[in-house]
Design a protein around this motif. Structure first.
Motif, PDB file in Angstrom:
ATOM      1  N   ASP A 277       7.779  -3.097  -6.223  1.00  0.00           N
ATOM      2  CA  ASP A 277       8.287  -1.827  -6.719  1.00  0.00           C
ATOM      3  C   ASP A 277       7.232  -1.329  -7.696  1.00  0.00           C
ATOM      4  OD1 ASP A 277       9.497   0.310  -7.912  1.00  0.00           O
ATOM      5  OD2 ASP A 277      11.370  -0.710  -8.378  1.00  0.00           O
ATOM      6  N   SER A 278       6.405  -0.414  -7.253  1.00  0.00           N
ATOM      7  CA  SER A 278       5.215  -0.034  -8.013  1.00  0.00           C
ATOM      8  C   SER A 278       5.518   0.542  -9.388  1.00  0.00           C
ATOM      9  CB  SER A 278       4.389   0.973  -7.214  1.00  0.00           C
ATOM     10  OG  SER A 278       3.872   0.381  -6.045  1.00  0.00           O
ATOM     11  N   LEU A 279       6.712   1.121  -9.556  1.00  0.00           N
ATOM     12  CA  LEU A 279       7.042   1.761 -10.835  1.00  0.00           C
ATOM     13  C   LEU A 279       7.750   0.828 -11.806  1.00  0.00           C
ATOM     14  CD1 LEU A 279       8.358   5.216  -9.556  1.00  0.00           C
ATOM     15  CD2 LEU A 279       6.060   4.650 -10.362  1.00  0.00           C
ATOM     16  N   ALA A 280       8.055  -0.392 -11.378  1.00  0.00           N
ATOM     17  CA  ALA A 280       8.856  -1.294 -12.200  1.00  0.00           C
ATOM     18  C   ALA A 280       8.059  -1.858 -13.370  1.00  0.00           C
ATOM     19  CB  ALA A 280       9.409  -2.436 -11.348  1.00  0.00           C
ATOM     20  N   GLU A 281       8.777  -2.205 -14.418  1.00  0.00           N
ATOM     21  CA  GLU A 281       8.169  -2.759 -15.627  1.00  0.00           C
ATOM     22  C   GLU A 281       7.425  -4.055 -15.350  1.00  0.00           C
ATOM     23  OE1 GLU A 281       7.005  -3.429 -19.468  1.00  0.00           O
ATOM     24  OE2 GLU A 281       7.932  -1.612 -18.684  1.00  0.00           O
ATOM     25  N   ALA A 282       7.903  -4.818 -14.359  1.00  0.00           N
ATOM     26  CA  ALA A 282       7.318  -6.137 -14.088  1.00  0.00           C
ATOM     27  C   ALA A 282       5.927  -6.054 -13.459  1.00  0.00           C
ATOM     28  CB  ALA A 282       8.243  -6.934 -13.163  1.00  0.00           C
ATOM     29  N   ASN A 283       5.551  -4.895 -12.939  1.00  0.00           N
ATOM     30  CA  ASN A 283       4.296  -4.796 -12.179  1.00  0.00           C
ATOM     31  C   ASN A 283       3.272  -3.963 -12.931  1.00  0.00           C
ATOM     32  OD1 ASN A 283       5.342  -6.261  -9.901  1.00  0.00           O
ATOM     33  ND2 ASN A 283       6.509  -4.436  -9.365  1.00  0.00           N
ATOM     34  N   THR A 284       2.763  -4.512 -13.994  1.00  0.00           N
ATOM     35  CA  THR A 284       1.808  -3.776 -14.827  1.00  0.00           C
ATOM     36  C   THR A 284       0.492  -4.533 -15.001  1.00  0.00           C
ATOM     37  OG1 THR A 284       2.759  -4.763 -16.833  1.00  0.00           O
ATOM     38  CG2 THR A 284       3.660  -2.645 -16.108  1.00  0.00           C
ATOM     39  N   GLY A 285       0.292  -5.570 -14.206  1.00  0.00           N
ATOM     40  CA  GLY A 285      -0.857  -6.446 -14.457  1.00  0.00           C
ATOM     41  C   GLY A 285      -2.162  -6.017 -13.845  1.00  0.00           C
ATOM     42  N   ASP A 286      -2.179  -4.933 -13.064  1.00  0.00           N
ATOM     43  CA  ASP A 286      -3.439  -4.556 -12.405  1.00  0.00           C
ATOM     44  C   ASP A 286      -3.935  -3.190 -12.858  1.00  0.00           C
ATOM     45  OD1 ASP A 286      -1.373  -3.196 -11.265  1.00  0.00           O
ATOM     46  OD2 ASP A 286      -1.947  -3.569  -9.180  1.00  0.00           O
ATOM     47  N   ALA A 287      -3.686  -2.861 -14.126  1.00  0.00           N
ATOM     48  CA  ALA A 287      -4.194  -1.598 -14.667  1.00  0.00           C
ATOM     49  C   ALA A 287      -5.718  -1.579 -14.599  1.00  0.00           C
ATOM     50  CB  ALA A 287      -3.724  -1.424 -16.114  1.00  0.00           C
ATOM     51  N   GLY A 288      -6.254  -0.462 -14.128  1.00  0.00           N
ATOM     52  CA  GLY A 288      -7.702  -0.315 -14.056  1.00  0.00           C
ATOM     53  C   GLY A 288      -8.375  -1.164 -13.001  1.00  0.00           C
ATOM     54  N   ALA A 289      -7.627  -1.580 -11.979  1.00  0.00           N
ATOM     55  CA  ALA A 289      -8.180  -2.508 -10.996  1.00  0.00           C
ATOM     56  C   ALA A 289      -8.779  -1.823  -9.772  1.00  0.00           C
ATOM     57  CB  ALA A 289      -7.092  -3.486 -10.533  1.00  0.00           C
ATOM     58  N   TYR A 290      -8.569  -0.516  -9.607  1.00  0.00           N
ATOM     59  CA  TYR A 290      -8.933   0.129  -8.350  1.00  0.00           C
ATOM     60  C   TYR A 290      -9.840   1.337  -8.578  1.00  0.00           C
ATOM     61  CZ  TYR A 290      -4.853  -2.654  -7.255  1.00  0.00           C
ATOM     62  OH  TYR A 290      -3.969  -3.699  -7.158  1.00  0.00           O
ATOM     63  N   SER A 291     -10.679   1.611  -7.590  1.00  0.00           N
ATOM     64  CA  SER A 291     -11.606   2.738  -7.711  1.00  0.00           C
ATOM     65  C   SER A 291     -11.154   3.948  -6.905  1.00  0.00           C
ATOM     66  CB  SER A 291     -13.008   2.323  -7.235  1.00  0.00           C
ATOM     67  OG  SER A 291     -12.991   1.984  -5.853  1.00  0.00           O
ATOM     68  N   LEU A 292     -10.150   3.762  -6.032  1.00  0.00           N
ATOM     69  CA  LEU A 292      -9.725   4.874  -5.188  1.00  0.00           C
ATOM     70  C   LEU A 292      -8.235   4.752  -4.859  1.00  0.00           C
ATOM     71  CD1 LEU A 292     -10.570   7.379  -3.576  1.00  0.00           C
ATOM     72  CD2 LEU A 292     -11.225   5.883  -1.685  1.00  0.00           C
ATOM     73  N   VAL A 293      -7.491   5.824  -5.102  1.00  0.00           N
ATOM     74  CA  VAL A 293      -6.072   5.905  -4.730  1.00  0.00           C
ATOM     75  C   VAL A 293      -5.924   6.936  -3.621  1.00  0.00           C
ATOM     76  CG1 VAL A 293      -3.769   6.614  -5.453  1.00  0.00           C
ATOM     77  CG2 VAL A 293      -5.167   5.225  -6.984  1.00  0.00           C
ATOM     78  N   LEU A 294      -5.257   6.543  -2.542  1.00  0.00           N
ATOM     79  CA  LEU A 294      -4.893   7.454  -1.454  1.00  0.00           C
ATOM     80  C   LEU A 294      -3.404   7.273  -1.234  1.00  0.00           C
ATOM     81  CD1 LEU A 294      -7.830   6.568   0.951  1.00  0.00           C
ATOM     82  CD2 LEU A 294      -7.512   8.807  -0.119  1.00  0.00           C
ATOM     83  N   ALA A 295      -2.613   8.336  -1.375  1.00  0.00           N
ATOM     84  CA  ALA A 295      -1.167   8.112  -1.318  1.00  0.00           C
ATOM     85  C   ALA A 295      -0.395   9.393  -1.061  1.00  0.00           C
ATOM     86  CB  ALA A 295      -0.677   7.481  -2.634  1.00  0.00           C
ATOM     87  N   ASN A 296       0.783   9.205  -0.508  1.00  0.00           N
ATOM     88  CA  ASN A 296       1.806  10.240  -0.402  1.00  0.00           C
ATOM     89  C   ASN A 296       3.089   9.619  -0.947  1.00  0.00           C
ATOM     90  OD1 ASN A 296       3.567  12.279   0.251  1.00  0.00           O
ATOM     91  ND2 ASN A 296       3.505  11.921   2.465  1.00  0.00           N
ATOM     92  N   PRO A 297       3.258   9.637  -2.267  1.00  0.00           N
ATOM     93  CA  PRO A 297       4.399   8.928  -2.874  1.00  0.00           C
ATOM     94  C   PRO A 297       5.709   9.631  -2.589  1.00  0.00           C
ATOM     95  CG  PRO A 297       3.234  10.204  -4.524  1.00  0.00           C
ATOM     96  CD  PRO A 297       2.429  10.320  -3.272  1.00  0.00           C
ATOM     97  N   PRO A 298       6.839   8.951  -2.823  1.00  0.00           N
ATOM     98  CA  PRO A 298       8.148   9.570  -2.605  1.00  0.00           C
ATOM     99  C   PRO A 298       8.322  10.812  -3.465  1.00  0.00           C
ATOM    100  CG  PRO A 298       8.364   7.196  -2.912  1.00  0.00           C
ATOM    101  CD  PRO A 298       6.949   7.547  -3.245  1.00  0.00           C
ATOM    102  N   PHE A 299       8.859  11.879  -2.864  1.00  0.00           N
ATOM    103  CA  PHE A 299       9.069  13.130  -3.594  1.00  0.00           C
ATOM    104  C   PHE A 299      10.415  13.148  -4.306  1.00  0.00           C
ATOM    105  CE2 PHE A 299       5.331  14.180  -1.872  1.00  0.00           C
ATOM    106  CZ  PHE A 299       5.221  15.126  -0.856  1.00  0.00           C
ATOM    107  N   ALA A 300      11.422  12.638  -3.616  1.00  0.00           N
ATOM    108  CA  ALA A 300      12.786  12.784  -4.131  1.00  0.00           C
ATOM    109  C   ALA A 300      13.204  11.541  -4.905  1.00  0.00           C
ATOM    110  CB  ALA A 300      13.756  13.027  -2.982  1.00  0.00           C
TER     111      ALA A 300
END
Length: 507
Positions: A254-277
């Protein structure tokens, strides 16, 4: 590109499920994924055996115990229907559920695999049809699986899981991934963005990714996808596998959850179509995201997430609903101000409202930005896409042959009116050059940061686009009325003449 014959074979597999009573497209795709995984294990087994025979060494890397030949696709596909059903249900599926290969993304997602095909006759038919589909060539494997995924959308359910492939391709082409990039999609679904990135890499950087450290990075460290739907994870993992990536990082999260914060600054490129609703409870949302933007709206939280995931200098291309561009809430304005003032907002590409039909008519745009932590937005490039090569009604019929973007050169006027995407790509290449000189009456133009600040950080294209009104001269009303009187007299005269002729004929 798969042939018409291959499409017909895939259609026959799909029809076999529907006629057998399995009508949920995601369940059909899941069962096909399981069977393709089992078939691939057999292919790996045969390669291991051939390698052992050639080298005269003991077999290594074999997925199945050598003595358990009944687990192999090439063996059980020849069984009688009842024997095949019993073997697959009682032996093969329990085996793949217990595979514990820590290096295998695909084996990990098979731990709760189950056979839902209800009877021996249907299983025999599906296995026979799948066996006739040639899938040895890498491009063919990927194209066939993509065609299967397209059928999820065309079946009328779960279309939200599939961003149109030509839109994904445009975004990847504009971002132009490099061999050293580390790419993430935090709402990966079927991994369409990651697959398109692999195709771009093979087309533009084949020499860099086919050997040595480049190959290791490509197969193990370059691609990362997160989702919290296990069916999507299985399908996405298989999609990456069939597109030739050995060990992508596809994980339950669950990308937005509090438990998943350990990879800040880990990526050079984001490609996404996140949930709108949808909206989230503050208690379940990572606190550092709320420090960027305090909201329950998922589309805003995902944008904050992208900023957290990117390393300084990292870039993003993401689809957002139009409300993100002009929403007047404090959260909307704060996030847009952050993108413009604290980072580098590169572009806003406005998409036609029919792009996601028939599943949603929401208007959307693609945001392109670079994480800098120190500003850098001198101007923002806007493009108003009016046609994407498909009809904008519920049928989404192709208006041109294929969905390729074509060369960077401008298309003929007729083609351009049907598909703006090649022009988007061509003008993007000049967004820091010739595009700066375009007038705001054009289909694309640049807006200085100062002008955006003066408009309260509104990023809607219509806020800045200028409409040219041409002066039109109309005749005087008296002249028009005189002409109408004359026409009326002519009509009355004609009717009187007609009555006279009829009266004369009657005599």
């Amino acid at each position: 590109m798969i042939t018409g014959e291959q499409k017909s074979k895939v259609d026959a597999v799909w029809d076999a499920f529907w006629s057998g009573g399995i009508s949920n497209p995601l369940e059909v795709m899941e069962q096909i994924t399981y069977l393709l995984f089992i078939r691939r294990l057999d292919d790996e087994q045969q390669l291991a055996l051939n390698r052992a025979n050639l080298t005269k060494k003991s077999i290594t890397g074999n997925p199945f115990p050598v003595e358990r030949t009944e687990l192999c696709w090439s063996e059980f596909k020849n069984y009688a229907p009842d024997d095949m059903f019993r073997t697959v249900d009682e032996d093969v599926f329990p085996f793949i559920r217990t595979m514990r290969d820590e290096d295998s993304t695909y084996a990990h997602f098979m731990k709760d695999a189950r056979l839902s095909i209800p009877n021996p006759g249907m299983l025999t038919k599906v296995v026979d049809l799948l066996d006739k589909i040639e899938m040895r060539d890498l491009d063919t494997k990927g194209d066939i699986y993509e065609y299967m995924l397209a059928k999820i959308a065309s079946s009328g359910q779960n279309g939200q899981f599939r961003t149109p492939r030509h839109i994904i391709k445009l975004m990847v082409e504009m971002m132009a991934p490099e061999p050293g990039d580390t790419i993430v999609d935090p709402a990966s679904g079927t991994c369409g963005f990651l697959v398109a990135a692999t195709e771009y890499m093979r087309e533009h950087h084949a020499a860099d990714i086919n050997s040595g450290t480049g190959a290791k990075h490509f197969h193990h460290d370059m691609f990362h996808g997160f989702d919290f739907d296990n069916t999507m994870l299985r399908i996405g993992s298989m999609n990456m596998l069939l597109h030739g990536v050995e060990q992508p990082d596809i994980r339950y999260r669950d990308s937005l959850a509090e438990a998943n914060t350990g990879d800040a600054g880990a990526y050079s490129l984001v490609l996404a179509n996140p949930p709108f609703a949808g909206s989230l409870d503050y208690e379940n949302t990572a606190k550092d995201l709320q420090q960027i933007v305090k909201t329950k709206k998922t589309e805003l939280l995902f944008l904050a997430l992208f900023l957290r995931l990117l390393k300084p200098g990292g870039r993003a291309a993401v689809i957002v609903p139009d409300g993100v561009l002009f929403g007047s809430s404090k959260a909307h304005t704060t996030l847009r101000k952050t993108l413009v003032d604290d980072h580098k907002l590169d572009a806003v590409v406005k998409l036609p409202s029919g792009v996601f039909k028939p599943y949603a008519g929401v208007s959307t745009a693609i945001l392109f930005f670079t994480k800098t932590n120190s500003g850098g937005t001198d101007h923002v490039w806007f493009y108003d896409v009016q046609a994407d090569g498909f009809s904008l009604d519920d049928k989404r019929t192709a208006l041109l042959d294929g969905d390729k973007l074509g060369p960077l050169a401008q298309l003929a006027d007729e083609q351009h009116s049907l598909n703006n995407l090649p022009d988007v790509l061509a003008r993007w290449a000049e967004h820091d050059g010739k595009e700066l000189k375009r007038e705001r009456t054009d289909q694309s133009f640049c807006v200085p940061r100062r002008a955006i600040e003066e408009q309260g950080y509104d990023l809607s294209l219509n806020r800045y686009k200028e409409i040219v009104h041409h002066e039109v001269e109309h005749r005087a009303p008296e002249e028009i009325l005189d002409e109408l009187d004359k026409l009326e007299l002519d009509i009355q005269s004609g009717l009187a003449e007609l009555r006279q002729m009829l009266a004369g004929g009657a005599e």
